[in-house]
Structure formats: structure tokens, C-alpha cells
Design an enzyme around this catalytic site. Structure first.
Site, PDB file in Angstrom:
ATOM      1  N   CYS A  68       0.841  -1.205   0.000  1.00 42.90           N
ATOM      2  CA  CYS A  68       0.000   0.000   0.000  1.00 42.90           C
ATOM      3  C   CYS A  68       0.879   1.260   0.000  1.00 42.90           C
ATOM      4  CB  CYS A  68      -0.903  -0.038   1.236  1.00 42.90           C
ATOM      5  SG  CYS A  68      -1.788   1.493   1.582  1.00 42.90           S
ATOM      6  N   CYS A  71       0.130   3.792   2.744  1.00 40.40           N
ATOM      7  CA  CYS A  71       0.588   3.263   4.041  1.00 40.40           C
ATOM      8  C   CYS A  71       2.076   3.538   4.227  1.00 40.40           C
ATOM      9  CB  CYS A  71       0.336   1.755   4.121  1.00 40.40           C
ATOM     10  SG  CYS A  71      -1.390   1.251   4.051  1.00 40.40           S
TER      11      CYS A  71
END
Length: 147
Positions: A68, A71
Site C-alpha cells: 500500500c 501506508c
């Protein structure tokens, strides 16, 4: 002042810490790890479940995955927030790729997702990548120390 219950994020033992000692670098009575370190801890769902049930200090958990992009971009900001918020809140990360049960157990529909736990329950959620200042404000809404 009352004692706080704090789960060691290294060995998952529950410790009692006097409120006046939170800033004095208390250590786990089982493994000796520092309980209120100003850093982010990578934890598994078993440790999270124990902390969720027992801790009286706010625990902000970042549910994330290595694939991600947002993230990964938020990770340094989360670390900055951990340094500022200690000892009034602790920050931890759960890798949802490694701990697949986390998504179902916590109803995670998208990552990154910050979830704040305190006193045996989920208290609040904040979706999306955030700068350190927003993470700090999110945690401070639920701490005794708001300065």
C-alpha cells in the site's frame, strides 16, 4: 492517582504502572522491555486483542500492508506522532497482509486505517494517510493529557 494497565507490546504481559510513573520509562515486569517507548511497535493480532481488552492508556493502531503506497508514505509521520504522544498514548502497527484475520475481526474495508483503543473498547477510527499533526490531534482527543 490510579494505576494504569499497560500491555507489553513485546511479550504481551499486562503490567500495572502508577500514573505518576508513566513518563519515567517503566519496564515490563516479565521481559524488561520499555512499556512507554516513544516509537511505533509492530504487533500481531493476539497482542492487539490483549491490549484492546486490558489497556487504560490509549493505543492507536495503524492497519497497513507493505504493498500500500499511502501506508508507506504515512509510516514516517506515524513515527513522528509516536515520539510526540509518549507517554500519554502508544502507537502500534498491524500488517494486514501478514495478519489476515485483522481485516475481518476489525471490519477493515480500506487501509491505511487508524483505530484507537482504550479501556477495553474501540473508541474512534481515522481512515486514510495522515500527517503527524492529524495523528496527534486524533490521539489527543482521547488522552487525559491534552497538552
Amino acid at each position: 492517582m490510579a494505576d494504569h494497565r499497560v500491555t507489553c507490546l513485546s511479550c504481551a504481559s499486562v503490567n500495572r504502572v502508577p500514573a505518576t510513573k508513566l513518563g519515567a520509562h517503566p519496564k515490563c515486569g516479565t521481559c524488561g522491555a520499555r512499556l512507554m517507548e516513544p516509537r511505533v511497535h509492530d504487533i500481531d493480532t493476539e497482542t492487539l486483542r490483549k491490549a484492546e481488552r486490558n489497556d487504560t492508556i490509549p493505543l492507536v493502531v495503524d492497519f497497513w500492508a507493505p504493498w500500500c503506497g499511502p501506508c508507506r508514505m504515512m509510516a514516517p509521520e506515524f513515527e513522528k506522532a509516536a515520539r510526540v504522544l509518549a507517554p500519554h498514548a502508544r502507537l502500534a502497527k498491524v500488517n494486514t497482509q501478514v495478519h489476515g484475520d485483522a481485516s475481518q475481526r476489525y471490519g477493515i474495508r480500506g487501509i491505511p486505517l487508524l483505530v484507537l483503543f482504550r479501556d477495553g473498547q474501540e473508541v474512534d477510527r481515522l481512515p486514510g494517510a495522515r500527517p503527524a499533526t492529524e495523528i496527534e490531534a486524533f490521539a489527543r482527543r482521547h488522552t487525559a493529557e491534552r497538552a
